[in-house]
Design a protein around this motif. Structure first.
Motif, PDB file in Angstrom:
ATOM      1  N   SER A  19     -87.502   9.426  54.859  1.00  0.00           N
ATOM      2  CA  SER A  19     -86.283   8.850  54.265  1.00  0.00           C
ATOM      3  C   SER A  19     -85.492   9.922  53.522  1.00  0.00           C
ATOM      4  CB  SER A  19     -86.629   7.699  53.318  1.00  0.00           C
ATOM      5  OG  SER A  19     -87.194   6.618  54.021  1.00  0.00           O
ATOM      6  N   GLU A  20     -86.188  10.806  52.825  1.00  0.00           N
ATOM      7  CA  GLU A  20     -85.518  11.922  52.137  1.00  0.00           C
ATOM      8  C   GLU A  20     -84.693  12.732  53.125  1.00  0.00           C
ATOM      9  OE1 GLU A  20     -87.665  14.349  48.848  1.00  0.00           O
ATOM     10  OE2 GLU A  20     -89.196  13.670  50.264  1.00  0.00           O
ATOM     11  N   GLN A  21     -85.319  13.117  54.209  1.00  0.00           N
ATOM     12  CA  GLN A  21     -84.629  13.916  55.217  1.00  0.00           C
ATOM     13  C   GLN A  21     -83.455  13.141  55.812  1.00  0.00           C
ATOM     14  OE1 GLN A  21     -87.854  14.890  57.829  1.00  0.00           O
ATOM     15  NE2 GLN A  21     -88.694  16.439  56.457  1.00  0.00           N
ATOM     16  N   GLY A  22     -83.688  11.873  56.094  1.00  0.00           N
ATOM     17  CA  GLY A  22     -82.633  11.047  56.675  1.00  0.00           C
ATOM     18  C   GLY A  22     -81.441  10.888  55.756  1.00  0.00           C
ATOM     19  N   PHE A  23     -81.695  10.559  54.493  1.00  0.00           N
ATOM     20  CA  PHE A  23     -80.589  10.391  53.547  1.00  0.00           C
ATOM     21  C   PHE A  23     -79.845  11.702  53.332  1.00  0.00           C
ATOM     22  CE2 PHE A  23     -82.956   6.589  51.633  1.00  0.00           C
ATOM     23  CZ  PHE A  23     -82.113   5.660  52.223  1.00  0.00           C
ATOM     24  N   ARG A  24     -80.559  12.808  53.286  1.00  0.00           N
ATOM     25  CA  ARG A  24     -79.899  14.101  53.088  1.00  0.00           C
ATOM     26  C   ARG A  24     -79.022  14.461  54.288  1.00  0.00           C
ATOM     27  NH1 ARG A  24     -85.177  16.163  50.332  1.00  0.00           N
ATOM     28  NH2 ARG A  24     -84.470  16.351  48.182  1.00  0.00           N
ATOM     29  N   VAL A  61     -86.312   8.109  46.688  1.00  0.00           N
ATOM     30  CA  VAL A  61     -85.926   9.431  47.195  1.00  0.00           C
ATOM     31  C   VAL A  61     -85.240  10.235  46.088  1.00  0.00           C
ATOM     32  CG1 VAL A  61     -84.268  10.588  48.741  1.00  0.00           C
ATOM     33  CG2 VAL A  61     -85.839   8.866  49.647  1.00  0.00           C
ATOM     34  N   VAL A  62     -84.332   9.599  45.364  1.00  0.00           N
ATOM     35  CA  VAL A  62     -83.635  10.281  44.265  1.00  0.00           C
ATOM     36  C   VAL A  62     -84.639  10.690  43.187  1.00  0.00           C
ATOM     37  CG1 VAL A  62     -81.934   9.990  42.404  1.00  0.00           C
ATOM     38  CG2 VAL A  62     -81.411   9.185  44.734  1.00  0.00           C
ATOM     39  N   LYS A  63     -85.529   9.789  42.844  1.00  0.00           N
ATOM     40  CA  LYS A  63     -86.554  10.074  41.831  1.00  0.00           C
ATOM     41  C   LYS A  63     -87.408  11.269  42.238  1.00  0.00           C
ATOM     42  CE  LYS A  63     -90.399   7.787  39.471  1.00  0.00           C
ATOM     43  NZ  LYS A  63     -91.122   6.504  39.364  1.00  0.00           N
ATOM     44  N   LYS A  64     -87.876  11.268  43.473  1.00  0.00           N
ATOM     45  CA  LYS A  64     -88.705  12.378  43.958  1.00  0.00           C
ATOM     46  C   LYS A  64     -87.913  13.679  43.995  1.00  0.00           C
ATOM     47  CE  LYS A  64     -91.691  13.912  47.704  1.00  0.00           C
ATOM     48  NZ  LYS A  64     -91.144  15.273  47.669  1.00  0.00           N
ATOM     49  N   GLY A  65     -86.668  13.594  44.464  1.00  0.00           N
ATOM     50  CA  GLY A  65     -85.841  14.797  44.546  1.00  0.00           C
ATOM     51  C   GLY A  65     -85.556  15.413  43.188  1.00  0.00           C
TER      52      GLY A  65
END
Length: 190
Positions: A19-24, A61-65
């Motif tokens: 999801s991180e990769q996808g959202f980015r 995702v935002v939290k992890k980033g």
């Protein structure tokens, strides 16, 4: 037979990473649940077994980033001590960082999506941004919050704008100009 907690945690981590990769790469509005699930190699139903909604996945995702940003600053400080700001600027304002959207810092990659997100995600972003600013201030000549906030904004904005340019030469010039200004905040004049 139910999956173990460890297995569920591993699967959730895989979903979060994809999801991180996808959202980015595609932005919040560029992906629906089906797209997120497909990226993780699963069905939408399986995705919902780990996240209640796309909003919840985005929040995580935002939290992890943001946590990754904080961890990177800590690791650089531990590894390079007084030279950590130099190392950080060398990485952050590089063409390689600009080009690697999939693994990029969450701040330039997802700020426009955070701006349009729910209050819970905005609050998380703001709270973690304060931690980043506090940590960044330790590497500045002035060590003040205002300069650290300006530096974080300069870095993220410069990467965002450099990514928008159709000219590699202009992108490089944007990053180099940002580096000149960033150096004035970080290093004492000689």
């Amino acid at each position: 037979m139910r999956a173990s907690k460890e297995h569920m945690k591993k699967v959730r981590g895989h979903i979060l990473e994809s999801s991180e990769q996808g959202f980015r790469e595609e932005g919040y509005s560029g992906l629906g649940i089906n797209g997120l699930a497909k990226r993780a190699g699963m069905t939408s139903g399986a995705f919902y077994g780990h996240f209640q909604s796309k909003n919840q996945a985005f929040h995580e995702v935002v939290k992890k980033g943001m946590n990754d940003y904080i961890d990177t600053l800590t690791q650089l400080e531990q590894q390079y001590q007084d030279d950590w700001p130099q190392q950080f600027l060398d990485f952050y304002l590089s063409l390689e960082h600009m080009d690697d959207l999939e693994h990029s810092c969450v701040v330039p990659a997802l700020s426009t999506d955070v701006m349009r997100s729910d209050e819970k995600t905005k609050k998380l972003f703001s709270e973690q941004l304060e931690q980043i600013v506090a940590q960044m201030s330790t590497g500045l000549v002035s060590r003040d919050r205002t300069s650290a906030l300006a530096l974080v904004s300069l870095l993220a904005g410069s990467v965002m704008i450099a990514r928008c340019s159709s000219s590699r030469k202009q992108s490089k010039e944007i990053l180099e100009s940002a580096r000149t200004l960033a150096n004035s905040l970080v290093f004492k004049e000689k």
